[in-house]
Motif scaffolding. Sequence first.
Motif, mmCIF file in Angstrom:
data_model
loop_
_atom_site.group_PDB
_atom_site.id
_atom_site.type_symbol
_atom_site.label_atom_id
_atom_site.label_comp_id
_atom_site.label_asym_id
_atom_site.label_seq_id
_atom_site.Cartn_x
_atom_site.Cartn_y
_atom_site.Cartn_z
ATOM 1 N N TYR A 1 34.804 -11.336 -30.638
ATOM 2 C CA TYR A 1 35.232 -10.510 -29.694
ATOM 3 C C TYR A 1 36.944 -10.705 -29.513
ATOM 4 O O TYR A 1 37.375 -11.767 -29.447
ATOM 5 C CB TYR A 1 34.851 -11.389 -28.525
ATOM 6 C CG TYR A 1 35.196 -10.531 -27.069
ATOM 7 C CD1 TYR A 1 34.612 -9.380 -26.544
ATOM 8 C CD2 TYR A 1 35.743 -11.395 -26.252
ATOM 9 C CE1 TYR A 1 34.882 -8.772 -25.502
ATOM 10 C CE2 TYR A 1 36.175 -10.870 -24.760
ATOM 11 C CZ TYR A 1 35.680 -9.592 -24.464
ATOM 12 O OH TYR A 1 36.150 -9.080 -23.397
ATOM 13 N N VAL A 2 37.461 -9.483 -29.784
ATOM 14 C CA VAL A 2 39.086 -9.299 -29.888
ATOM 15 C C VAL A 2 39.372 -8.212 -28.964
ATOM 16 O O VAL A 2 39.099 -7.268 -29.059
ATOM 17 C CB VAL A 2 39.269 -9.077 -31.393
ATOM 18 C CG1 VAL A 2 40.894 -9.038 -31.379
ATOM 19 C CG2 VAL A 2 38.841 -10.036 -32.312
ATOM 20 N N ARG A 3 40.446 -8.867 -27.967
ATOM 21 C CA ARG A 3 41.033 -7.885 -26.888
ATOM 22 C C ARG A 3 39.840 -6.977 -26.444
ATOM 23 O O ARG A 3 39.964 -5.506 -26.450
ATOM 24 C CB ARG A 3 42.141 -6.988 -27.804
ATOM 25 C CG ARG A 3 43.140 -7.770 -28.242
ATOM 26 C CD ARG A 3 44.390 -7.090 -28.760
ATOM 27 N NE ARG A 3 45.675 -7.991 -28.970
ATOM 28 C CZ ARG A 3 45.678 -8.426 -30.069
ATOM 29 N NH1 ARG A 3 44.993 -8.476 -31.161
ATOM 30 N NH2 ARG A 3 46.742 -9.470 -30.322
ATOM 31 N N ASP A 4 38.737 -7.540 -25.755
ATOM 32 C CA ASP A 4 37.842 -7.029 -24.910
ATOM 33 C C ASP A 4 37.078 -5.880 -25.748
ATOM 34 O O ASP A 4 36.342 -4.951 -25.460
ATOM 35 C CB ASP A 4 38.508 -5.921 -23.880
ATOM 36 C CG ASP A 4 39.306 -6.857 -23.101
ATOM 37 O OD1 ASP A 4 39.227 -7.926 -22.860
ATOM 38 O OD2 ASP A 4 40.407 -6.222 -22.313
ATOM 39 N N THR A 5 37.035 -5.982 -27.248
ATOM 40 C CA THR A 5 35.958 -5.221 -28.032
ATOM 41 C C THR A 5 35.369 -6.015 -29.056
ATOM 42 O O THR A 5 36.017 -7.221 -29.587
ATOM 43 C CB THR A 5 37.189 -4.513 -28.638
ATOM 44 O OG1 THR A 5 37.924 -3.627 -28.083
ATOM 45 C CG2 THR A 5 36.249 -3.330 -29.794
ATOM 46 N N MET A 6 34.172 -5.763 -29.362
ATOM 47 C CA MET A 6 33.534 -6.873 -30.246
ATOM 48 C C MET A 6 33.460 -5.844 -31.607
ATOM 49 O O MET A 6 33.286 -4.642 -31.771
ATOM 50 C CB MET A 6 31.598 -6.362 -29.741
ATOM 51 C CG MET A 6 31.247 -7.206 -28.630
ATOM 52 S SD MET A 6 31.411 -8.785 -29.100
ATOM 53 C CE MET A 6 30.732 -9.802 -27.835
ATOM 54 N N VAL A 7 34.062 -6.669 -32.402
ATOM 55 C CA VAL A 7 34.181 -5.905 -33.789
ATOM 56 C C VAL A 7 33.553 -6.977 -34.894
ATOM 57 O O VAL A 7 33.101 -8.040 -34.521
ATOM 58 C CB VAL A 7 35.872 -6.139 -34.305
ATOM 59 C CG1 VAL A 7 36.398 -5.302 -33.284
ATOM 60 C CG2 VAL A 7 36.350 -7.620 -34.051
ATOM 61 N N SER A 8 33.647 -6.378 -36.127
ATOM 62 C CA SER A 8 33.103 -7.313 -37.242
ATOM 63 C C SER A 8 34.077 -8.552 -37.477
ATOM 64 O O SER A 8 35.358 -8.374 -37.174
ATOM 65 C CB SER A 8 33.201 -6.433 -38.775
ATOM 66 O OG SER A 8 34.266 -6.061 -38.918
ATOM 67 N N PRO A 9 33.576 -9.514 -38.001
ATOM 68 C CA PRO A 9 34.454 -10.822 -38.212
ATOM 69 C C PRO A 9 35.594 -10.309 -39.090
ATOM 70 O O PRO A 9 35.759 -9.315 -39.930
ATOM 71 C CB PRO A 9 33.543 -11.657 -39.166
ATOM 72 C CG PRO A 9 32.165 -11.303 -38.824
ATOM 73 C CD PRO A 9 32.190 -9.809 -38.407
ATOM 74 N N LYS A 10 36.650 -11.231 -39.019
ATOM 75 C CA LYS A 10 37.991 -11.024 -40.068
ATOM 76 C C LYS A 10 37.681 -10.899 -41.371
ATOM 77 O O LYS A 10 38.514 -9.716 -41.678
ATOM 78 C CB LYS A 10 38.861 -12.274 -39.837
ATOM 79 C CG LYS A 10 40.379 -12.088 -40.088
ATOM 80 C CD LYS A 10 41.024 -13.032 -39.638
ATOM 81 C CE LYS A 10 42.591 -12.825 -39.819
ATOM 82 N NZ LYS A 10 43.315 -14.412 -39.597
ATOM 83 N N SER A 11 37.029 -11.224 -41.946
ATOM 84 C CA SER A 11 36.640 -10.921 -43.459
ATOM 85 C C SER A 11 35.665 -9.556 -43.633
ATOM 86 O O SER A 11 35.760 -9.235 -44.768
ATOM 87 C CB SER A 11 36.048 -12.015 -44.246
ATOM 88 O OG SER A 11 34.767 -12.439 -43.581
ATOM 89 N N ASN A 12 35.162 -9.120 -42.434
ATOM 90 C CA ASN A 12 34.511 -7.874 -42.637
ATOM 91 C C ASN A 12 33.163 -8.379 -43.221
ATOM 92 O O ASN A 12 32.450 -7.443 -43.947
ATOM 93 C CB ASN A 12 35.012 -6.667 -43.053
ATOM 94 C CG ASN A 12 36.012 -6.238 -42.662
ATOM 95 O OD1 ASN A 12 36.067 -6.077 -41.160
ATOM 96 N ND2 ASN A 12 37.126 -5.714 -43.011
ATOM 97 N N LYS A 13 32.810 -9.464 -43.380
ATOM 98 C CA LYS A 13 31.518 -10.024 -44.046
ATOM 99 C C LYS A 13 30.681 -10.901 -42.980
ATOM 100 O O LYS A 13 31.449 -11.727 -42.439
ATOM 101 C CB LYS A 13 31.788 -10.580 -45.305
ATOM 102 C CG LYS A 13 32.359 -9.569 -46.459
ATOM 103 C CD LYS A 13 32.376 -10.508 -47.833
ATOM 104 C CE LYS A 13 33.386 -9.436 -48.742
ATOM 105 N NZ LYS A 13 33.482 -10.308 -50.126
ATOM 106 N N TYR A 14 29.247 -10.877 -43.016
ATOM 107 C CA TYR A 14 28.456 -12.025 -42.559
ATOM 108 C C TYR A 14 28.821 -13.023 -43.168
ATOM 109 O O TYR A 14 28.942 -13.272 -44.536
ATOM 110 C CB TYR A 14 27.158 -11.643 -42.443
ATOM 111 C CG TYR A 14 26.716 -10.423 -41.733
ATOM 112 C CD1 TYR A 14 27.554 -9.675 -40.799
ATOM 113 C CD2 TYR A 14 25.307 -10.057 -41.813
ATOM 114 C CE1 TYR A 14 27.172 -8.604 -40.012
ATOM 115 C CE2 TYR A 14 25.036 -8.678 -40.928
ATOM 116 C CZ TYR A 14 25.922 -8.320 -40.228
ATOM 117 O OH TYR A 14 25.559 -7.088 -39.518
#
Length: 387
Positions: free
Chosen positions: A221-234
């Motif tokens: 959860y970054v700046r009011d938005t659900m996004v993928s993790p920082k590394s773009n991987k599970y």
Amino acid sequence: MSATKYRKSWWVDFRFNHQRYRKRSPENSKTGAQAYEALLRNRLAKGEDPFADDKKEVETFAEFSKVFISTYAESNNKPSEIRMKKITLKAHLIPFFGKYRLDEISSRLVEQYKFNKLGSGLARKTVNNHLAMLSKSLHIAQEWDVIDKLPAVKLLRVDPPGFDFLSPEDSELLVDSIADSQWKEMIFAALKTGLRLGELSALDWANIDFRNRVLTVKKSYVRDTMVSPKSNKYRYIPLTNELYEMLNKTKQKKGLVFPDANGNPLRPERCRRQLHRFCKQAGLRRVGWHMLRHTFASHLACKGIPIKTIQELLGHADLKVTLRYAHLGSSTLQQAIQVLDKPVELNYFGQPVPNQEQISTKITMPVDNRELAYLPNIKQKQDDSPV
């Protein structure tokens, strides 16, 4: 003919009167490149400018940056990354490079930018972030055939970042001082999983496998938005027994694990204020949520867990980032250095041996009815009888 293919594009690369000519072929094929080279050689033989028809008006950096954001960044970057790119362009890169055409941006101009920004008091890491974005935009311009060559963009040397972490005693003191069950669970989870604040805020009950005791990081959860993790991987984090028992008591079928009163993700500002208040209650120095992540990694390193394993748990794309914790696992290094404290003995073959007893084996061979005994001191054993 010297038509060559480089990164999916055909180029001509040849010499004429000791001068090198290298140019991307207008037609992206081997035949097209060969025909283009023949045309250039013909022009040179006539004393004409070989690239007279190829010259075009190149965009300025300010003009290209708008296309870069609207076309490349919007398609390939997260909302938070797009926001940072826009801020960096508006506040730093465009005021300096904006008036120059892309093909006018030279290595010398880049070095001048570095000098100016360091002189204004910006940190070297911040300047490197600017340079990385400048380099990326210029690479995209080259891929789109806007420019033919790139200036050298050299990053500044930066000292390894320092970090702080809580001791096991302080970690326990912090958790024990919290009365609210949800905040206690959230902070304890941060200490035992190493999740970022955004990942904790986005954690859903569906992401916890209680049967196998594994937590899966899927969102942030970054700046009011659900996004993928920082590394773009599970990534998959096994639950400690304590954390498993704590979460198992309050588990739900669905929804966020740590929501606000309305079931929405907790705001980062509120999380920071609460953590500061809990630190004050526990009599500890003020710490941030990212320090809880450092604490998780540092405790693993102190226990001798391999750095590669810590990297996977933290979700670092680059092992260099994780290596900051390597010095904490110093027990192996100490054992290696302590070997130097022991005296090194050599046997009669010049080989190191642990102790003298281990080479006391006697090697014999008959010589004129006598035995020669090869001992560590190279003494010859002889008969007492006269020869």
